[in-house]
Design a protein around this motif. Structure first.
Motif, PDB file in Angstrom:
ATOM      1  N   ALA A   1       0.863  -1.225  -0.119  1.00  0.00           N
ATOM      2  CA  ALA A   1       0.010   0.013  -0.025  1.00  0.00           C
ATOM      3  C   ALA A   1       0.943   1.290  -0.072  1.00  0.00           C
ATOM      4  CB  ALA A   1      -0.874  -0.003   1.370  1.00  0.00           C
ATOM      5  N   HIS A   2       1.718   1.367   0.931  1.00  0.00           N
ATOM      6  CA  HIS A   2       2.726   2.408   0.864  1.00  0.00           C
ATOM      7  C   HIS A   2       4.358   2.112   1.004  1.00  0.00           C
ATOM      8  CE1 HIS A   2      -1.042   4.797   1.837  1.00  0.00           C
ATOM      9  NE2 HIS A   2      -1.497   3.540   2.540  1.00  0.00           N
ATOM     10  N   ASP A   3       5.002   3.092   0.870  1.00  0.00           N
ATOM     11  CA  ASP A   3       6.379   3.191   0.868  1.00  0.00           C
ATOM     12  C   ASP A   3       6.851   3.109   2.277  1.00  0.00           C
ATOM     13  OD1 ASP A   3       6.835   3.085  -1.851  1.00  0.00           O
ATOM     14  OD2 ASP A   3       7.077   5.124  -2.059  1.00  0.00           O
ATOM     15  N   SER A   4       6.189   3.893   3.177  1.00  0.00           N
ATOM     16  CA  SER A   4       6.521   3.850   4.675  1.00  0.00           C
ATOM     17  C   SER A   4       5.745   3.041   5.476  1.00  0.00           C
ATOM     18  CB  SER A   4       6.594   5.222   5.055  1.00  0.00           C
ATOM     19  OG  SER A   4       5.307   5.981   4.807  1.00  0.00           O
TER      20      SER A   4
ATOM     21  N   ALA B   1      -3.541   4.669   5.643  1.00  0.00           N
ATOM     22  CA  ALA B   1      -2.556   5.967   5.525  1.00  0.00           C
ATOM     23  C   ALA B   1      -1.235   5.510   5.947  1.00  0.00           C
ATOM     24  CB  ALA B   1      -3.040   6.886   6.186  1.00  0.00           C
ATOM     25  N   SER B   2      -0.223   6.032   5.542  1.00  0.00           N
ATOM     26  CA  SER B   2       1.143   5.653   6.018  1.00  0.00           C
ATOM     27  C   SER B   2       1.481   6.903   7.207  1.00  0.00           C
ATOM     28  CB  SER B   2       2.238   5.565   5.197  1.00  0.00           C
ATOM     29  OG  SER B   2       2.487   6.863   4.708  1.00  0.00           O
ATOM     30  N   GLU B   3       2.608   6.716   7.900  1.00  0.00           N
ATOM     31  CA  GLU B   3       3.169   7.327   8.816  1.00  0.00           C
ATOM     32  C   GLU B   3       3.514   8.656   8.379  1.00  0.00           C
ATOM     33  OE1 GLU B   3       6.842   5.662  10.760  1.00  0.00           O
ATOM     34  OE2 GLU B   3       5.480   4.083  11.723  1.00  0.00           O
ATOM     35  N   ARG B   4       3.670   8.897   6.876  1.00  0.00           N
ATOM     36  CA  ARG B   4       3.912  10.260   6.436  1.00  0.00           C
ATOM     37  C   ARG B   4       2.644  11.059   6.400  1.00  0.00           C
ATOM     38  NH1 ARG B   4       7.538   9.420   0.987  1.00  0.00           N
ATOM     39  NH2 ARG B   4       9.553   8.673   2.309  1.00  0.00           N
ATOM     40  N   GLY B   5       1.518  10.204   6.324  1.00  0.00           N
ATOM     41  CA  GLY B   5       0.148  10.923   6.539  1.00  0.00           C
ATOM     42  C   GLY B   5      -0.290  11.871   5.231  1.00  0.00           C
ATOM     43  N   THR B   6       0.259  11.920   3.922  1.00  0.00           N
ATOM     44  CA  THR B   6       0.320  12.780   3.148  1.00  0.00           C
ATOM     45  C   THR B   6      -0.750  12.221   2.014  1.00  0.00           C
ATOM     46  OG1 THR B   6       2.061  11.959   1.737  1.00  0.00           O
ATOM     47  CG2 THR B   6       2.329  14.001   3.051  1.00  0.00           C
ATOM     48  N   VAL B   7      -0.855  10.864   1.814  1.00  0.00           N
ATOM     49  CA  VAL B   7      -1.848  10.075   0.826  1.00  0.00           C
ATOM     50  C   VAL B   7      -2.404   9.140   1.881  1.00  0.00           C
ATOM     51  CG1 VAL B   7      -1.601   8.578  -1.193  1.00  0.00           C
ATOM     52  CG2 VAL B   7       0.055  10.558  -0.968  1.00  0.00           C
ATOM     53  N   ILE B   8      -3.878   9.193   1.245  1.00  0.00           N
ATOM     54  CA  ILE B   8      -4.719   7.929   1.898  1.00  0.00           C
ATOM     55  C   ILE B   8      -5.087   7.278   0.530  1.00  0.00           C
ATOM     56  CG2 ILE B   8      -7.013   7.607   2.740  1.00  0.00           C
ATOM     57  CD1 ILE B   8      -6.356  10.451   4.464  1.00  0.00           C
ATOM     58  N   ARG B   9      -5.054   5.916   0.647  1.00  0.00           N
ATOM     59  CA  ARG B   9      -5.574   5.059  -0.414  1.00  0.00           C
ATOM     60  C   ARG B   9      -6.703   4.259  -0.015  1.00  0.00           C
ATOM     61  NH1 ARG B   9       0.745   4.970  -1.576  1.00  0.00           N
ATOM     62  NH2 ARG B   9       0.963   6.341  -3.187  1.00  0.00           N
ATOM     63  N   VAL B  10      -7.436   3.648  -1.059  1.00  0.00           N
ATOM     64  CA  VAL B  10      -8.613   2.832  -0.977  1.00  0.00           C
ATOM     65  C   VAL B  10      -8.453   1.661  -1.720  1.00  0.00           C
ATOM     66  CG1 VAL B  10     -10.821   2.426  -0.977  1.00  0.00           C
ATOM     67  CG2 VAL B  10     -10.114   4.926  -0.265  1.00  0.00           C
ATOM     68  N   PHE B  11      -8.514   0.436  -1.391  1.00  0.00           N
ATOM     69  CA  PHE B  11      -8.300  -0.803  -1.983  1.00  0.00           C
ATOM     70  C   PHE B  11      -9.456  -1.644  -2.059  1.00  0.00           C
ATOM     71  CE2 PHE B  11      -4.425   0.661  -0.293  1.00  0.00           C
ATOM     72  CZ  PHE B  11      -3.570   0.341  -1.156  1.00  0.00           C
ATOM     73  N   SER B  12      -9.755  -2.357  -3.016  1.00  0.00           N
ATOM     74  CA  SER B  12     -10.898  -3.300  -3.208  1.00  0.00           C
ATOM     75  C   SER B  12     -10.658  -4.561  -2.374  1.00  0.00           C
ATOM     76  CB  SER B  12     -10.974  -3.729  -4.635  1.00  0.00           C
ATOM     77  OG  SER B  12     -10.187  -4.427  -4.974  1.00  0.00           O
TER      78      SER B  12
ATOM     79  N   LYS C   1       2.581  19.849   2.173  1.00  0.00           N
ATOM     80  CA  LYS C   1       3.556  20.905   2.964  1.00  0.00           C
ATOM     81  C   LYS C   1       4.202  19.980   3.985  1.00  0.00           C
ATOM     82  CE  LYS C   1       0.746  25.085   1.837  1.00  0.00           C
ATOM     83  NZ  LYS C   1       0.094  26.266   2.616  1.00  0.00           N
ATOM     84  N   ARG C   2       3.534  19.029   4.695  1.00  0.00           N
ATOM     85  CA  ARG C   2       4.358  18.297   6.080  1.00  0.00           C
ATOM     86  C   ARG C   2       3.680  17.165   6.097  1.00  0.00           C
ATOM     87  NH1 ARG C   2       1.055  21.665  10.541  1.00  0.00           N
ATOM     88  NH2 ARG C   2      -1.063  21.811   9.517  1.00  0.00           N
ATOM     89  N   TYR C   3       4.620  16.444   6.858  1.00  0.00           N
ATOM     90  CA  TYR C   3       3.903  14.965   7.293  1.00  0.00           C
ATOM     91  C   TYR C   3       3.037  15.245   8.525  1.00  0.00           C
ATOM     92  CZ  TYR C   3       7.880  13.121   4.023  1.00  0.00           C
ATOM     93  OH  TYR C   3       8.417  12.692   3.176  1.00  0.00           O
ATOM     94  N   VAL C   4       2.200  14.331   8.662  1.00  0.00           N
ATOM     95  CA  VAL C   4       1.379  14.453   9.923  1.00  0.00           C
ATOM     96  C   VAL C   4       1.104  12.884  10.308  1.00  0.00           C
ATOM     97  CG1 VAL C   4       0.243  16.286   8.991  1.00  0.00           C
ATOM     98  CG2 VAL C   4      -0.889  14.229   8.449  1.00  0.00           C
ATOM     99  N   ASN C   5       0.565  12.974  11.463  1.00  0.00           N
ATOM    100  CA  ASN C   5       0.097  11.605  11.930  1.00  0.00           C
ATOM    101  C   ASN C   5      -1.298  11.481  12.065  1.00  0.00           C
ATOM    102  OD1 ASN C   5       2.800  11.273  13.281  1.00  0.00           O
ATOM    103  ND2 ASN C   5       2.252  12.377  14.889  1.00  0.00           N
ATOM    104  N   ILE C   6      -1.667  10.483  11.054  1.00  0.00           N
ATOM    105  CA  ILE C   6      -3.246  10.233  10.869  1.00  0.00           C
ATOM    106  C   ILE C   6      -3.851   9.551  12.069  1.00  0.00           C
ATOM    107  CG2 ILE C   6      -4.941   8.836   9.465  1.00  0.00           C
ATOM    108  CD1 ILE C   6      -3.536  11.331   7.818  1.00  0.00           C
ATOM    109  N   ARG C   7      -4.633  10.122  12.769  1.00  0.00           N
ATOM    110  CA  ARG C   7      -5.256   9.759  14.001  1.00  0.00           C
ATOM    111  C   ARG C   7      -6.388   8.552  13.538  1.00  0.00           C
ATOM    112  NH1 ARG C   7      -1.706  11.057  17.505  1.00  0.00           N
ATOM    113  NH2 ARG C   7      -1.439  13.310  18.074  1.00  0.00           N
TER     114      ARG C   7
END
Length: 433
Positions: free
Chosen positions: A187-190, A207-218, A233-239
């Protein structure tokens, strides 16, 4: 749609000193459970302007995990005083049904009408929720210090997802009904930070630890369906991640002040509509040009932005969010670590900035007429070296041991034990999806 998140607190892992150790919405977002210094609270979420505290327990201090099974009377509780022990209560009867001990600290508990899953840092235990028989132990799973996992609320499939790697964002999808691995999703690189299924268990958001991209899978295929960019702009922690009941929207909260809502729809307007707007024309040009750029750049250009947003009053605060239908309208609910519940109206047609409908203080809602007394319980210790050698003392729906009898596991599993409320929550065997 189940959403849970440690919201900080004295009993929480971070020891932040806040009065609340955790907050979690139940599987269909009709109830909010709150872990406190003295126990836990349960709230009903049927009205916007009124928040009913339907139960308050002061028997177990410093609760950092509390999960309610739909609208039944079954509640799972874990306290920092005994982080290896899981207690299951029938809160309306004021009894403890059972408690189970595990070799290490319990990091997460997930449940649906068919399965109860307990996640430790390097192992996962899968129980049959009707009799609490241990069905499977997944040992030596990749290190998972946050206890990240998700269990679909659709019990006909009971898909379980958890990290397949501690260094990259691989997702293992496991069938908790048939006890076999379904697929692995790169799903993600991180490393992974958040996971959740939609209500029908046909989609999985990550979502990954970078928090910039959210992906949806079948699900179960594991094909990428959607990709949303939360920010650049920045990495965030997805809650937390949460789908709407119909699966058309996905909300994401983080350690920033912004909650994003994405719309899951395939772009397919008519040619006449496309030609009618300058924005559509530019979009087509970008889409065509993206094929000439490197994969990383073209992927960024093809990612969809938020359909709607909410700006909270504070940031850097643990929270949990969900999308629910309350009084026939779609609402976004955000519970924060300082003991507030925000309810926003969501415009399903135009999106945009969501309007705050009401704000509740969770610490001022009291219910003093309900108190758990006369607890009867038993313990079943599960050891990873030989988990199937344990004996299970019998118990009934009324709670407590049956005359002190100790019943071998194979006999116990065949017994009439049922953890469901007969009136509020019919037995699993009669459910149809």
């Amino acid at each position: 749609m189940e959403t849970g998140e440690c919201a900080g607190g004295p009993g929480g892992p971070d020891g932040s000193g806040l009065p609340f150790g955790c907050a979690s919405f139940n599987q269909d977002s009709t109830s909010l459970a709150l872990g406190t210094k003295t126990g836990y609270k349960l709230f009903s979420l049927t009205m916007v302007e009124k928040l009913d505290c339907i139960h308050e327990s002061a028997e177990t201090p410093d609760v950092y995990i509390v999960e309610r099974l739909f609208s039944s009377s079954l509640v799972v509780v874990v306290s920092t005083n005994m982080p290896h022990c899981m207690n299951i209560y029938h809160f309306k009867k004021g009894t403890e049904i059972c408690n189970y001990s595990y070799p290490n600290k319990i990091l997460a508990v997930k449940l649906n009408r068919q399965r109860l899953v307990v996640c430790l840092e390097e192992s996962i235990y899968i129980h049959n929720i009707k009799d609490m028989k241990l069905l499977k132990t997944l040992l030596n799973t990749p290190s998972n210090p946050s206890g990240l996992c998700a269990l679909s609320i659709n019990h006909s499939s009971s898909y379980l997802s958890y990290p397949g790697s501690a260094t990259i964002g691989e997702i293992i999808v496991y069938d908790a009904n048939h006890l076999n691995t379904v697929t692995m999703i790169p799903a993600h690189d991180s490393p992974l930070a958040a996971l959740n299924f939609n209500a029908s268990a046909t989609k999985l958001a990550s979502a990954s630890e970078r928090g910039t991209v959210i992906r949806v899978f079948s699900i179960p295929e594991g094909q990428r369906l959607f990709e949303f960019r939360r920010g650049m702009k920045r990495y965030v922690n997805i809650r937390s991640l949460s789908f709407s009941p119909d699966g058309q929207f996905l909300c994401a909260s983080s350690n920033t002040e912004t909650v994003h809502i994405f719309k899951l729809e395939q772009i397919g307007p008519s040619e006449e509509d496309e030609a009618a707007t300058w924005t559509a024309y530019v979009g087509k040009m970008f889409s065509a040009a993206s094929s000439y750029f490197p994969a990383q750049v073209s992927g960024m250009m093809s990612q969809d932005r938020a359909f709607a947003t909410v700006h909270l009053l504070t940031s850097c605060q643990k929270n949990v969010c969900t999308l629910a239908i309350i009084q026939k309208l779609l609402r976004l609910l955000v519970a924060t670590a300082d003991g507030q519940l925000f309810i926003y109206n969501v415009d399903p047609l135009d999106g945009g900035e969501c309007v705050l409908a009401h704000k509740h203080r969770l610490d001022i809602h009291k219910r003093t007429d309900v108190k758990v007394r006369g607890i009867l319980s038993f313990a079943c210790v599960i050891w990873s070296s030989d988990p199937f050698s344990s004996f299970y003392p019998g118990y009934s729906e009324d709670g407590g041991a049956k005359k002190g009898e100790v019943i071998p596991e194979h006999e116990f599993a065949a017994g009439p034990v049922c953890l469901d409320d007969e009136n509020e929550f019919p037995p699993v065997s009669t459910q149809k999806c």
